[in-house]
Design a protein around this motif. Sequence first.
Motif, PDB file in Angstrom:
ATOM      1  N   ARG A  49     -11.588  -9.083  -5.747  1.00 54.96           N
ATOM      2  CA  ARG A  49     -11.474 -10.526  -5.529  1.00 54.96           C
ATOM      3  C   ARG A  49     -12.599 -11.289  -6.224  1.00 54.96           C
ATOM      4  N   VAL A  50     -12.289 -12.507  -6.635  1.00 52.98           N
ATOM      5  CA  VAL A  50     -13.271 -13.464  -7.140  1.00 52.98           C
ATOM      6  C   VAL A  50     -13.119 -14.734  -6.313  1.00 52.98           C
ATOM      7  N   ASP A  51     -14.200 -15.188  -5.726  1.00 53.89           N
ATOM      8  CA  ASP A  51     -14.148 -16.345  -4.820  1.00 53.89           C
ATOM      9  C   ASP A  51     -13.144 -16.099  -3.689  1.00 53.89           C
ATOM     10  N   ASP A  52     -13.131 -14.871  -3.192  1.00 56.61           N
ATOM     11  CA  ASP A  52     -12.295 -14.464  -2.059  1.00 56.61           C
ATOM     12  C   ASP A  52     -10.797 -14.517  -2.364  1.00 56.61           C
ATOM     13  N   VAL A  53     -10.421 -14.496  -3.636  1.00 58.25           N
ATOM     14  CA  VAL A  53      -9.012 -14.504  -4.022  1.00 58.25           C
ATOM     15  C   VAL A  53      -8.783 -13.452  -5.101  1.00 58.25           C
ATOM     16  N   LEU A  54      -7.659 -12.735  -4.975  1.00 59.15           N
ATOM     17  CA  LEU A  54      -7.200 -11.845  -6.028  1.00 59.15           C
ATOM     18  C   LEU A  54      -5.806 -12.296  -6.441  1.00 59.15           C
ATOM     19  N   LYS A  55      -5.675 -12.667  -7.711  1.00 57.16           N
ATOM     20  CA  LYS A  55      -4.371 -13.066  -8.229  1.00 57.16           C
ATOM     21  C   LYS A  55      -3.842 -11.976  -9.151  1.00 57.16           C
ATOM     22  N   LEU A  56      -2.636 -11.510  -8.869  1.00 53.44           N
ATOM     23  CA  LEU A  56      -1.959 -10.554  -9.730  1.00 53.44           C
ATOM     24  C   LEU A  56      -1.032 -11.318 -10.669  1.00 53.44           C
ATOM     25  N   GLU A  57      -1.262 -11.179 -11.957  1.00 50.60           N
ATOM     26  CA  GLU A  57      -0.348 -11.798 -12.917  1.00 50.60           C
ATOM     27  C   GLU A  57       1.040 -11.184 -12.803  1.00 50.60           C
ATOM     28  N   ALA A  58       1.083  -9.924 -12.440  1.00 46.41           N
ATOM     29  CA  ALA A  58       2.361  -9.249 -12.175  1.00 46.41           C
ATOM     30  C   ALA A  58       2.116  -8.086 -11.229  1.00 46.41           C
ATOM     31  N   LEU A  59       3.048  -7.903 -10.317  1.00 44.24           N
ATOM     32  CA  LEU A  59       3.124  -6.708  -9.486  1.00 44.24           C
ATOM     33  C   LEU A  59       4.325  -5.928  -9.995  1.00 44.24           C
ATOM     34  N   VAL A  60       4.063  -4.781 -10.619  1.00 47.34           N
ATOM     35  CA  VAL A  60       5.117  -3.994 -11.250  1.00 47.34           C
ATOM     36  C   VAL A  60       5.481  -2.819 -10.355  1.00 47.34           C
ATOM     37  N   VAL A  61       6.749  -2.693 -10.028  1.00 44.48           N
ATOM     38  CA  VAL A  61       7.251  -1.536  -9.288  1.00 44.48           C
ATOM     39  C   VAL A  61       8.152  -0.770 -10.253  1.00 44.48           C
ATOM     40  N   THR A  62       7.694   0.383 -10.706  1.00 46.47           N
ATOM     41  CA  THR A  62       8.370   1.037 -11.823  1.00 46.47           C
ATOM     42  C   THR A  62       9.764   1.534 -11.469  1.00 46.47           C
ATOM     43  N   HIS A  63       9.939   2.068 -10.248  1.00 47.36           N
ATOM     44  CA  HIS A  63      11.262   2.560  -9.849  1.00 47.36           C
ATOM     45  C   HIS A  63      11.221   2.918  -8.370  1.00 47.36           C
ATOM     46  N   TYR A  64      12.338   3.472  -7.871  1.00 37.61           N
ATOM     47  CA  TYR A  64      12.515   3.590  -6.431  1.00 37.61           C
ATOM     48  C   TYR A  64      11.926   4.831  -5.780  1.00 37.61           C
ATOM     49  N   ASP A  65      11.335   5.735  -6.508  1.00 38.41           N
ATOM     50  CA  ASP A  65      10.774   6.916  -5.863  1.00 38.41           C
ATOM     51  C   ASP A  65       9.720   6.498  -4.834  1.00 38.41           C
ATOM     52  N   LEU A  66       9.718   7.177  -3.695  1.00 38.65           N
ATOM     53  CA  LEU A  66       8.859   6.763  -2.588  1.00 38.65           C
ATOM     54  C   LEU A  66       7.376   6.838  -2.917  1.00 38.65           C
ATOM     55  N   ASP A  67       6.994   7.735  -3.841  1.00 39.93           N
ATOM     56  CA  ASP A  67       5.573   7.850  -4.172  1.00 39.93           C
ATOM     57  C   ASP A  67       5.098   6.743  -5.114  1.00 39.93           C
ATOM     58  N   HIS A  68       5.979   5.801  -5.411  1.00 40.43           N
ATOM     59  CA  HIS A  68       5.619   4.623  -6.200  1.00 40.43           C
ATOM     60  C   HIS A  68       5.848   3.327  -5.418  1.00 40.43           C
ATOM     61  N   ILE A  69       6.873   3.309  -4.592  1.00 38.98           N
ATOM     62  CA  ILE A  69       7.332   2.044  -4.009  1.00 38.98           C
ATOM     63  C   ILE A  69       6.864   1.802  -2.584  1.00 38.98           C
ATOM     64  N   ARG A  70       6.676   2.862  -1.810  1.00 41.31           N
ATOM     65  CA  ARG A  70       6.463   2.678  -0.381  1.00 41.31           C
ATOM     66  C   ARG A  70       5.173   1.906  -0.098  1.00 41.31           C
ATOM     67  N   GLY A  71       4.116   2.191  -0.861  1.00 39.22           N
ATOM     68  CA  GLY A  71       2.867   1.465  -0.658  1.00 39.22           C
ATOM     69  C   GLY A  71       2.983  -0.019  -0.965  1.00 39.22           C
ATOM     70  N   VAL A  72       3.860  -0.370  -1.934  1.00 39.40           N
ATOM     71  CA  VAL A  72       4.094  -1.783  -2.231  1.00 39.40           C
ATOM     72  C   VAL A  72       4.787  -2.460  -1.053  1.00 39.40           C
ATOM     73  N   ILE A  73       5.770  -1.780  -0.466  1.00 39.67           N
ATOM     74  CA  ILE A  73       6.464  -2.337   0.698  1.00 39.67           C
ATOM     75  C   ILE A  73       5.480  -2.584   1.835  1.00 39.67           C
ATOM     76  N   GLU A  74       4.603  -1.632   2.099  1.00 44.59           N
ATOM     77  CA  GLU A  74       3.619  -1.800   3.170  1.00 44.59           C
ATOM     78  C   GLU A  74       2.656  -2.945   2.865  1.00 44.59           C
ATOM     79  N   LEU A  75       2.290  -3.108   1.594  1.00 43.10           N
ATOM     80  CA  LEU A  75       1.407  -4.201   1.204  1.00 43.10           C
ATOM     81  C   LEU A  75       2.073  -5.551   1.443  1.00 43.10           C
TER      82      LEU A  75
END
Length: 348
Positions: A49-75
């Motif tokens: 974070r900078v000034d208590d903010v983190l901006k993602l220009e993009a959040l990329v989810v490559t595909h549906y395998d659980l070892d890639h996607i599940r953490g994004v869902i929880e976030l």
Amino acid sequence: MFRIRAVQVQEGDSLLVSYGATDRPRHLLVDGGPSQSITTLLPVLKDARVDDVLKLEALVVTHYDLDHIRGVIELLESLPPWLEIEDVWFNGYHHLGASDSLGLKEADALSALICKLGLPWNKYFQISGNDNAGRAVLQDPRPILLPDGLEIRVLSPDQRGLSALARVWKNPAVPPTEPRQVLGDALGRTNTWPPKEFSASRAHSYTPDRSIPNQSSIALLLTFENKRALLAGDALAEVVKAGLELNGPGVDTIDLLKVSHHGSKGNTHMPLLALMGCKRFLISTNGKTHNHPDHELIERLVADGRNPEIIFNYNTGWSGKWKHRPQGWPFYKARYPEHGNQFVDVLL
């Protein structure tokens, strides 16, 4: 600066890409790892974070395998107030058919969260300037330009990969997953240590991954200040190679390859490595489930006098075994996370 930070998310992928001014860099997050990855991912994001903010220009989810996607869902289920997301790059159910409009059956977990939170969805691939949701993220020779000069080219999936996924994804609410039974040693579970004597001829032997979810995996070529990183997700070698060739008759040297599918022997072949001319390789996995990286994959990375640097985001388990070069194998340099870090950094 141009940095790839590979977070420790067990057998999965989660990459925080940072570029631009050192004191105020811009960021992309590529994947979020499997379930419970939030315990390591969230502190890494908070620290950026900078000034208590983190901006993602993009959040990329490559595909549906659980070892890639599940953490994004929880976030996204507990989205921190300090986290801003400019766009989500993700191919959902509605991207697989002829229509690019959201339908009433768009009900799988991640798609439902994107809609509920009102997040822009593939806006860089939008049909017109007024759309909040765009077309599929698909192999294309045209670059996407992000603020402050990051150029991104989509190398995978191709239309064939999305069409293959469409044939097996029948229920919009339940995406298909990796098959539980895998023929032979496709995932390296029978590997033992030490590996066999190095064989240059075996390095050229290759049986490709045919996983349908992996056929749909997003792979991106990132260029910033003449440095290039190829983040391969779980994509297929032949599709990534075709994507590179689509972007011109000659391919500039790749400075870093995030190796596809955690170092599976079925996702990186010698023709792709020869085309890239790459000598730095990043492998994201703890190796616990599938004994990744496969011996045959490392054999290809070190073949042909490449003298590579191989960077692991875990220094224990299967990855840690490569600290010591097997007797008779070609030279390589292995690098691991600094003491106490739950990630490894690669500066380009």
